[in-house]
Design an enzyme around this catalytic site. Structure first.
Site, PDB file in Angstrom:
ATOM      1  N   GLU A 471       0.830  -1.029   0.148  1.00  0.00           N
ATOM      2  CA  GLU A 471       0.093   0.067  -0.057  1.00  0.00           C
ATOM      3  C   GLU A 471       0.895   1.276  -0.039  1.00  0.00           C
ATOM      4  O   GLU A 471       1.120   1.793  -1.100  1.00  0.00           O
ATOM      5  CB  GLU A 471      -1.123   0.055   1.148  1.00  0.00           C
ATOM      6  CG  GLU A 471      -1.936   1.084   1.099  1.00  0.00           C
ATOM      7  CD  GLU A 471      -3.385   0.906   1.599  1.00  0.00           C
ATOM      8  OE1 GLU A 471      -3.577  -0.308   2.112  1.00  0.00           O
ATOM      9  OE2 GLU A 471      -4.339   1.651   1.478  1.00  0.00           O
ATOM     10  N   GLU A 743      -2.342   0.632  13.239  1.00  0.00           N
ATOM     11  CA  GLU A 743      -3.308   1.166  12.387  1.00  0.00           C
ATOM     12  C   GLU A 743      -4.630   1.000  13.162  1.00  0.00           C
ATOM     13  O   GLU A 743      -5.420   1.923  12.788  1.00  0.00           O
ATOM     14  CB  GLU A 743      -3.410   0.141  11.039  1.00  0.00           C
ATOM     15  CG  GLU A 743      -4.356   0.309  10.019  1.00  0.00           C
ATOM     16  CD  GLU A 743      -4.438  -0.271   8.661  1.00  0.00           C
ATOM     17  OE1 GLU A 743      -3.943  -1.435   8.723  1.00  0.00           O
ATOM     18  OE2 GLU A 743      -5.111   0.117   7.893  1.00  0.00           O
TER      19      GLU A 743
HETATM   20  C1  RAM Z   1      -6.433   2.260   4.393  1.00  0.00           C
HETATM   21  C2  RAM Z   1      -5.248   3.187   4.375  1.00  0.00           C
HETATM   22  C3  RAM Z   1      -5.370   4.395   4.925  1.00  0.00           C
HETATM   23  C4  RAM Z   1      -6.837   4.987   5.251  1.00  0.00           C
HETATM   24  C5  RAM Z   1      -7.650   4.427   3.959  1.00  0.00           C
HETATM   25  C6  RAM Z   1      -9.089   4.786   4.036  1.00  0.00           C
HETATM   26  O1  RAM Z   1      -6.383   1.198   3.342  1.00  0.00           O
HETATM   27  O2  RAM Z   1      -4.333   2.234   5.198  1.00  0.00           O
HETATM   28  O3  RAM Z   1      -4.998   4.731   6.396  1.00  0.00           O
HETATM   29  O4  RAM Z   1      -6.788   6.292   4.804  1.00  0.00           O
HETATM   30  O5  RAM Z   1      -7.775   3.049   4.091  1.00  0.00           O
END
Ligand code: RAM
Length: 882
Positions: A471, A743
């Site tokens: 990502e 996260e």
């Molecule tokens: C995830 C990403 C990011 C977020 C989006 C909506 O895949 O890691 O942090 O902003 O989604």
């Protein structure tokens, strides 16, 4: 001498090279041991040679004595600055009594190539077969001779792809992943290096190594070839001789090329390096090309985008970590624990027979003692492979890849490693350190450290979301919610000036700012994978307004507002055009992303952010003196507030969705009339209490949760949330050994172990946006929008919770600001430092016991006594006992 000048900066950088701004801005810091010292006038001189300045001749610009207290962001107003030229400058100031200082030391800056037609070289490289999944690195070289004494040698270079340059065997500069990530279809940054010290009389050789990088390697989940297929190099070395003549060595078909030890090196897929294929001496003069079959470089197609000088700080190795532990697995491999989740790569030192294959794998967590947790990497391969050349101790590092990891597994070693065998090279955009906080609570200190490491790991050319899985994109929502925290931790002015260019490059014709910048085809990819997807996610696209506003507040940067004014206006107008009766529709795809059992309705979220962007835009218009816009958008903000209440708030004061986040946003964005605020505050308090004293906010709500509580008299509740260590809370991950921000609140929990590996990064900074609260409220160092950039600052500390002391420092454009407090038996002692040429409003909690000389009382506000002070150090004491 009462006043001394230091830290001379041009466009926020010390001794910058390759500027493109025709009116660069000058700043300096003043020091004095006298209180309330300030500048009453200044004089700047800019010259083409140091000799001139030594005789007080500013042949380009002598501002003369200007009566002004401005010492940051002063625009150049002299003769036109020439492409590629080098300049020097100095400044003198007058103190508050009109006494002049000594002249500052002389500082320098140089200009970049100011026109596209100044690039004389050809784009060179080798056409890559698109079927090649992971193409090899390309080595390029060029010899040239120097027969006269050199005065100055400057190398301008860039690539579609990523590159490293060498001159006479030495690495040029210390940048990694140059030219950095931009939407190459629109613009590519070039780098400027002063190589006067590297050129030599007689034979010289330039060498370049070229990799795929973001240009043609794997990016995000979208795969490779996002911008092109064949990496290409463009470079020109400008030689100025002592005798006044010049020469240009530019990239063209006279360069030769070959493959070499880099079998592949891909941002997401790691590197394969065969040391047996190295070309000793390839980047030095006299190398025998014929014997090793180097071929002529190919000329590749002309570039259609714009070349711009690099705006942001380069990516560099900023620290090297030693492992804290090494052990042998049952498989016979060796595992290392670096003690810190970090981003970069491993430098491996080992020896073994020629042809030995060694792999180095990286992970953030362990599954068990012997196994790395790598399922969360998705398609990314955090693996580097080396083939030894077998000539004794070999030092191995990858070139064009990076990994997010704390644990390392090394396989294939033929000798037992020690802790010295592995070094973690910490790599990120080298934004200067600017702030620090320490408290009496070690858990909070670890959280502060985790926030900083999250920023270090993810600010790599763009503000990425994560550094490990496939990502690593410039998610704009994450960027905006964290920017204020980030700008306290480090000087991110240049980093975000560059990112705003990425944002505007990616803005749609209709005016929508993107979810992800630079554009790399993410939106198209997403549309293929889901049925319908909004182009304008609230809280994400709003970064386009929030980022410039934050840079203005923190750095007094008006240019960022001017340059992005039209783009911001288009965004706010776009939101209006895509709303109905000023209510935004139900298509904010991400909502309050990753909240815990508390989905905030999309229309509430989107309308709240619509109001906030409109409010900020109206302020921005005011700052720039665009009165008509200031009025009409401020009026529109008022109408959106009414629409918000009308549409979403019931007669009992319950806001649609009834999550913590809806109240937080309504309060923080000022959406409620005074008579409805108290019911929202009460409801927010109740929601937290009925959730066992826990937060439930996701990415968006979390940033404003503690600020909203603190500003509305609930600071003790804010501290309760801060100190909580049960799930979900900030300290929950800290309690479980986190060294970065996760996260998700539930990345790993006692009750269910690891979260779904499809989305489970352990290095994502968004939930770390509580750092802003720590600086602005806990330590109480805040900017004043009326006099931004800390020209006038606010010190409004907020003691509470279990903390007995807090010590904070922030390096502002004017110098070091300090705010430290200690609570002992209800006695609150505050010690502050206010930079020269600034003033501070101090809001003292409790009943004043001791007020320093020089503090002028202004009155009381929200139970705090207010004072104003000039520069210097001051101690205040108050009693917190009721
Ligand atoms: C995830 C990403 C990011 C977020 C989006 C909506 O895949 O890691 O942090 O902003 O989604």
């Amino acid at each position: 001498m009462s006043i001394v000048i230091s830290r001379l900066r041009v466009d926020s950088m010390e001794q910058p090279l390759g500027l493109e701004t025709r009116q660069p801005r000058f700043s300096w810091v003043l020091d004095s041991n006298r209180r309330s010292e300030r500048q009453s006038a200044y004089r700047i001189m800019v010259a083409s040679a140091v000799e001139g300045l030594q005789q007080d001749i500013g042949d380009l610009w002598d501002s003369g004595k200007i009566t002004s207290d401005r010492s940051v962001q002063i625009r150049y107003a002299g003769a036109p600055l020439q492409s590629a030229a080098a300049y020097c400058w100095k400044v003198q100031v007058w103190d508050r009594n009109g006494v002049p200082s000594d002249w500052s030391p002389v500082a320098s800056f140089s200009m970049g190539l100011l026109g596209q037609d100044e690039w004389k070289g050809e784009w060179i490289g080798k056409t890559v077969d698109p079927a090649l999944e992971l193409p090899p690195g390309l080595y390029l070289r060029k010899e040239f001779a120097i027969d006269r004494p050199i005065k100055r040698a400057v190398l301008y270079s860039t690539a579609l792809g990523v590159y490293e340059m060498y001159l006479n065997g030495s690495r040029v500069g210390d940048h990694y992943f140059a030219p950095g990530w931009t939407d190459y279809a629109v613009r590519t940054q070039y780098q400027t290096y002063d190589v006067t010290g590297l050129v030599q009389a007689g034979g010289n050789a330039l060498g370049a190594v070229l990799g795929t990088g973001w240009y043609s390697g794997h990016v995000g989940m979208m795969g490779r070839h996002r911008y092109g297929i064949s990496p290409a190099l463009l470079s020109q070395l400008q030689l100025e001789y002592e005798d006044g003549t010049t020469d240009l060595i530019s990239s063209d078909r006279s360069w030769t090329m070959n493959s070499g030890p880099i079998q592949y090196s891909d941002m997401l897929m790691g590197e394969w390096y065969d040391a047996g294929l190295e070309w000793p001496g390839w980047n030095e003069p006299g190398f025998d090309e014929a014997a090793s079959h180097w071929q002529r470089a190919e000329q590749l197609p002309r570039y259609g985008g714009r070349l711009v000088s690099q705006i942001d700080p380069p990516v560099r190795i900023t620290e090297s970590l030693k492992p804290v532990k090494v052990w042998r697995s049952e498989r016979g491999s060796y595992l290392f624990d670096l003690g810190q989740n970090m981003v970069g790569w491993v430098k491996l030192q080992t020896s073994g027979p020629a042809g030995t294959r060694i792999t180095v794998r990286h992970a953030e967590m362990l599954e068990d003692d012997d196994n790395l947790y790598t399922v969360n990497l998705r398609k990314a391969e955090q693996k580097d492979t080396y083939i030894l050349k077998g000539n004794g101790l070999e030092t191995l590092e990858p070139h064009f890849t990076f990994h997010g990891f704390r644990y390392v597994e090394v396989e294939g070693l033929t000798e037992e490693p020690t802790l010295e065998s592995v070094t973690g090279q910490v790599v990120h955009s080298d934004t200067p350190h600017s702030g620090s906080i320490e408290t009496s609570d070690p858990m909070i200190n670890q959280l502060i450290s985790n926030i900083r490491w999250g920023q270090r790991g993810n600010y790599l050319s763009v503000p990425t979301d994560c550094p490990q899985r496939d990502e690593r994109l410039g998610w704009t929502g994450d960027a905006q919610i964290f920017i204020r925290t980030a700008s306290y931790n480090m000087d991110v002015s240049r980093f975000f000036t560059k990112f705003m260019a990425d944002m505007t490059d990616a803005q749609t014709e209709a005016g929508a700012f993107p979810d992800v910048a630079p554009d790399a085809g993410w939106f198209e990819w997403k549309q293929e994978h889901v049925q319908w997807f909004a182009p304008d996610n609230s809280g994400w696209g709003d970064a386009g307004v929030i980022i410039p506003w934050t840079l203005y507040l923190m750095y007094e940067d008006r240019s960022i507002l001017e340059e992005n004014y039209d783009a911001m206006k288009r965004w706010v107008d776009y939101l209006k055009a895509n709303s109905s009766r000023l209510v935004r529709p139900d298509y904010a795809n991400y909502g309050d992303w990753l909240s815990i059992n508390a989905d905030t309705p999309n229309d509430v979220l989107a309308t709240a952010y619509f109001a906030y962007s409109t409010l900020l835009f109206s302020r921005i218009a005011g700052v720039l003196g665009r009165e008509e816009d200031a009025c009409s958008y401020s009026e529109q903000y008022g109408r959106i507030r009414e629409a918000f209440v009308r549409e979403f708030m019931d007669e009992n004061g319950i806001i649609k969705g009834d999550t913590q986040t809806v109240y937080v946003l309504a309060l923080y964005f000022g959406l409620l009339p005074d008579d409805q605020k108290s019911s929202a505050i009460r409801r927010l308090e109740q929601l937290i209490q009925s959730n066992g004293g826990h937060l439930s906010t996701g990415f968006l709500g979390v940033g404003y949760l503690l600020p909203a509580l603190t500003e509305n008299g609930l600071e003790e509740l804010a501290y309760d949330l801060l100190h909580k260590d049960t799930f979900p809370s900030w300290l929950y991950s800290v309690k479980h050994g986190a060294t970065t921000i996760w996260e998700r609140w539930d990345g790993w929990t006692d009750h269910s172990g690891f979260q779904n590996p499809g989305m489970n990064s352990f290095n994502h900074y968004s939930l770390g946006s509580v750092g802003e609260w720590m600086y602005r409220y806990m330590a109480g160092i805040d900017a004043d929008p009326e006099q931004p950039g800390f020209k006038h600052l606010v010190i409004k500390p907020c003691p509470g919770g279990k903390l007995t002391y807090v010590k904070a420092q922030y390096e502002s454009s004017y110098g070091t600001i300090g705010s430290s407090w200690r609570v002992d038996n209800g006695r609150f002692a505050l010690s502050i430092t206010v930079p020269v040429n600034t003033t501070a409003a101090v809001h003292l909690p409790g009943q004043p016991v001791q007020v320093p000389e020089g503090a002028e009382k202004l009155g009381e506000e929200q139970g705090k006594h207010r004072y104003v002070v000039g520069s210097g150090q001051y101690e205040f004491v108050s009693s917190l006992n009721k």
